[in-house]
Scaffold this motif. Structure first.
Motif, PDB file in Angstrom:
ATOM      1  N   LEU A  44       0.838  -1.199   0.000  1.00  0.00           N
ATOM      2  CA  LEU A  44       0.000   0.000   0.000  1.00  0.00           C
ATOM      3  C   LEU A  44       0.874   1.251   0.000  1.00  0.00           C
ATOM      4  O   LEU A  44       0.629   2.194  -0.751  1.00  0.00           O
ATOM      5  CB  LEU A  44      -0.922   0.001   1.199  1.00  0.00           C
ATOM      6  CG  LEU A  44      -1.787   1.246   1.395  1.00  0.00           C
ATOM      7  CD1 LEU A  44      -2.722   1.469   0.209  1.00  0.00           C
ATOM      8  CD2 LEU A  44      -2.567   1.152   2.698  1.00  0.00           C
ATOM      9  N   ASP A  46       3.834   1.564  -1.177  1.00  0.00           N
ATOM     10  CA  ASP A  46       4.417   1.696  -2.512  1.00  0.00           C
ATOM     11  C   ASP A  46       3.427   2.331  -3.491  1.00  0.00           C
ATOM     12  O   ASP A  46       3.789   3.200  -4.277  1.00  0.00           O
ATOM     13  CB  ASP A  46       4.844   0.326  -3.054  1.00  0.00           C
ATOM     14  CG  ASP A  46       6.063  -0.230  -2.354  1.00  0.00           C
ATOM     15  OD1 ASP A  46       6.775   0.535  -1.675  1.00  0.00           O
ATOM     16  OD2 ASP A  46       6.286  -1.451  -2.465  1.00  0.00           O
ATOM     17  N   GLU A  47       2.180   1.904  -3.450  1.00  0.00           N
ATOM     18  CA  GLU A  47       1.167   2.432  -4.362  1.00  0.00           C
ATOM     19  C   GLU A  47       0.879   3.908  -4.072  1.00  0.00           C
ATOM     20  O   GLU A  47       0.664   4.687  -5.000  1.00  0.00           O
ATOM     21  CB  GLU A  47      -0.127   1.626  -4.247  1.00  0.00           C
ATOM     22  CG  GLU A  47      -0.035   0.255  -4.863  1.00  0.00           C
ATOM     23  CD  GLU A  47       0.263   0.289  -6.349  1.00  0.00           C
ATOM     24  OE1 GLU A  47      -0.338   1.119  -7.066  1.00  0.00           O
ATOM     25  OE2 GLU A  47       1.106  -0.503  -6.804  1.00  0.00           O
ATOM     26  N   LEU A  50       3.428   6.677  -5.511  1.00  0.00           N
ATOM     27  CA  LEU A  50       3.634   6.837  -6.961  1.00  0.00           C
ATOM     28  C   LEU A  50       3.405   8.266  -7.389  1.00  0.00           C
ATOM     29  O   LEU A  50       2.682   8.998  -6.859  1.00  0.00           O
ATOM     30  CB  LEU A  50       2.688   5.918  -7.735  1.00  0.00           C
ATOM     31  CG  LEU A  50       2.941   4.430  -7.568  1.00  0.00           C
ATOM     32  CD1 LEU A  50       1.875   3.644  -8.310  1.00  0.00           C
ATOM     33  CD2 LEU A  50       4.311   4.060  -8.083  1.00  0.00           C
TER      34      LEU A  50
END
Length: 50
Positions: A44, A46-47, A50
């Protein structure tokens, strides 16, 4: 994913939660998930970065 707030510190918060190595994650009034909670929280993070 606009139903929760996040900030520049979100990754650090999620990493602190992941460090507890949870095996069950649940949302209020929602379903629960069992498994590698630390991995899921890091994914999560990492997402969101972005």
């Amino acid at each position: 994913m606009d139903y929760f707030s996040h900030s520049k510190n979100t990754r650090a918060v999620l990493e602190r939660l992941a460090a507890t190595r949870p095996t069950t994650l649940a949302c209020m009034h929602g379903s629960a998930w069992r498994g590698d909670g630390a991995g899921l929280l890091r994914a999560l993070a990492d997402e969101l970065s972005l």
